[in-house]
Motif scaffolding. Structure first.
Motif, mmCIF file in Angstrom:
data_model
loop_
_atom_site.group_PDB
_atom_site.id
_atom_site.type_symbol
_atom_site.label_atom_id
_atom_site.label_comp_id
_atom_site.label_asym_id
_atom_site.label_seq_id
_atom_site.Cartn_x
_atom_site.Cartn_y
_atom_site.Cartn_z
ATOM 1 N N PRO A 193 14.576 -23.278 -16.050
ATOM 2 C CA PRO A 193 15.701 -24.823 -14.980
ATOM 3 C C PRO A 193 15.453 -24.134 -13.649
ATOM 4 O O PRO A 193 14.224 -23.807 -13.794
ATOM 5 C CB PRO A 193 17.373 -23.711 -15.568
ATOM 6 N N ALA A 194 15.535 -25.070 -12.965
ATOM 7 C CA ALA A 194 15.003 -25.412 -11.458
ATOM 8 C C ALA A 194 15.605 -24.033 -10.959
ATOM 9 O O ALA A 194 14.862 -23.529 -9.912
ATOM 10 C CB ALA A 194 15.646 -26.925 -11.148
ATOM 11 N N THR A 195 16.124 -23.672 -10.792
ATOM 12 C CA THR A 195 16.628 -22.478 -10.102
ATOM 13 C C THR A 195 15.974 -21.199 -11.180
ATOM 14 O O THR A 195 16.573 -20.373 -10.104
ATOM 15 C CB THR A 195 18.082 -22.665 -10.090
ATOM 16 N N ALA A 196 15.778 -20.862 -11.940
ATOM 17 C CA ALA A 196 14.943 -20.163 -12.196
ATOM 18 C C ALA A 196 13.582 -19.685 -11.710
ATOM 19 O O ALA A 196 12.602 -20.320 -11.020
ATOM 20 C CB ALA A 196 14.326 -20.120 -13.464
ATOM 21 N N THR A 197 13.469 -18.048 -11.328
ATOM 22 C CA THR A 197 12.336 -17.915 -10.471
ATOM 23 C C THR A 197 11.637 -16.020 -11.304
ATOM 24 O O THR A 197 12.936 -15.361 -11.722
ATOM 25 C CB THR A 197 12.644 -16.922 -9.174
ATOM 26 N N VAL A 198 10.824 -16.682 -11.505
ATOM 27 C CA VAL A 198 9.698 -15.527 -12.637
ATOM 28 C C VAL A 198 9.342 -14.318 -11.779
ATOM 29 O O VAL A 198 8.393 -14.716 -10.124
ATOM 30 C CB VAL A 198 8.490 -16.552 -12.948
ATOM 31 N N ILE A 199 9.765 -12.941 -12.104
ATOM 32 C CA ILE A 199 9.565 -11.901 -11.557
ATOM 33 C C ILE A 199 8.608 -11.437 -11.942
ATOM 34 O O ILE A 199 8.131 -10.216 -11.611
ATOM 35 C CB ILE A 199 10.961 -11.025 -11.046
ATOM 36 N N HIS A 200 8.375 -11.863 -13.035
ATOM 37 C CA HIS A 200 6.794 -10.684 -14.226
ATOM 38 C C HIS A 200 6.864 -11.829 -14.893
ATOM 39 O O HIS A 200 7.447 -12.358 -15.818
ATOM 40 C CB HIS A 200 7.584 -8.870 -13.956
ATOM 41 N N GLU A 201 5.266 -11.356 -15.354
ATOM 42 C CA GLU A 201 4.809 -11.778 -16.461
ATOM 43 C C GLU A 201 3.879 -11.556 -17.112
ATOM 44 O O GLU A 201 3.176 -10.251 -16.638
ATOM 45 C CB GLU A 201 4.211 -13.343 -15.497
ATOM 46 N N GLU A 202 3.572 -11.673 -18.611
ATOM 47 C CA GLU A 202 2.193 -10.376 -18.988
ATOM 48 C C GLU A 202 2.327 -12.078 -20.659
ATOM 49 O O GLU A 202 3.181 -12.045 -21.175
ATOM 50 C CB GLU A 202 3.161 -9.112 -19.366
#
Length: 292
Positions: A193-202
């Motif tokens: 969604p456009a409002t989503a923010t990724v704070i961690h990724e692996e």
């Protein structure tokens, strides 16, 4: 011996029998006998190619060594017409060609070789080789038909139909996916969604899958509902065993959502266990898309 026969013929007043005349009469007799069968040569070629695919039929395929590597009925229903493309093309192109029946017999043998190879050596494991076997079979069949049809030919409806069918077979060669190991999912494989923010990724890979795991914040109920609607696994291509899977996990205390996108080989059921082996989904824990 020929001198003796000639001398006897001379003394008896008869001519020496010419071998070519005798061979010509026998050939004419064979042509008269085989004449009615020539009209059936094209359907017999196609029927022979159909029978040659018998090893891959669901009721004929052996269950050993791995029953899960058998072709499914829907796959057989697609693969058999594809494999028959070039025999059908030659049945239309090769009627008036010299040695047409030899080329037709070669195509039938080539189809049988593909069917036996698929059953004995074909595998959906990681990486799969079913697609490679089909691709090389079609390339070989195209070369056989092209070599037999080389040269000038009057433009008849039959010739045009055979050319179109052969062209379809060539196009299928380029449509077969090149499936190696599991690919790494792109970050936008499942739009957030456009409002989503990724704070961690692996990211990581197991035995038969590769995944991208995101920890996301800012997803409202509508966005969560849209992601949940897309969850699960779906096939991503023809003759490609890898599926694209989406799994969600809501982290209530932190108000975040865990999103994992995985390319997973659902047809690879073989797991080699040993002290130095890697498990099918190391580090995935409860994220396994199929619960294995």
């Amino acid at each position: 011996m020929l001198v003796v026969v000639g001398l006897v013929g001379y003394l008896t007043g008869r001519r020496f029998p010419h071998p070519g005349a005798w061979i010509g009469r026998r050939r004419e007799a064979l042509v008269r006998v085989a004449g009615p069968w020539r009209r059936w040569s094209r359907p017999l070629l196609v029927a022979g190619a159909v029978i040659a695919t018998a090893p891959v039929w669901p009721m004929v395929q052996p269950g050993d060594p791995i029953a899960d590597e058998m072709l499914e009925p829907a796959e057989v229903a697609v693969l058999v017409p594809v494999v028959l493309t070039f025999p059908v093309a030659w049945a239309l192109l090769g009627r008036s060609r010299p040695h047409a029946w030899r080329i037709g017999a070669g195509l039938v043998a080539w189809v049988a070789a593909w069917a036996v190879w698929t059953v004995v050596f074909g595998s959906w494991s990681t990486p799969p080789n079913i697609d490679d076997g089909l691709r090389w079979h079609l390339i070989g069949a195209a070369a056989i038909v092209a070599a037999g049809a080389w040269g000038r030919q009057p433009l008849t409806r039959r010739w045009l139909a055979g050319t179109v069918i052969g062209a379809i077979g060539v196009a299928v060669v380029f449509a077969i996916p090149v499936a190696g190991g599991p690919p790494m999912p792109a970050r936008d494989a499942i739009p957030l969604p456009a409002t989503a923010t990724v704070i961690h990724e692996e990211t990581g890979c197991g035995w038969n899958s590769c995944y991208r795991r995101l920890t996301v914040t800012g997803i409202d109920e509508a966005g969560m509902h849209e992601l949940a609607r897309r969850s699960g696994c779906r096939r991503i291509g023809w003759l490609n065993p890898y599926e694209l899977c989406l799994d969600l996990r809501r982290n209530e205390p932190a108000s975040t959502v865990g999103v994992q996108v995985t390319y997973y080989n659902g047809r690879d059921r073989v797991v080699f266990m040993g002290p130095a082996s890697i498990g099918p989904h190391d580090r995935l824990d409860q994220w396994d898309p199929r619960g294995r």
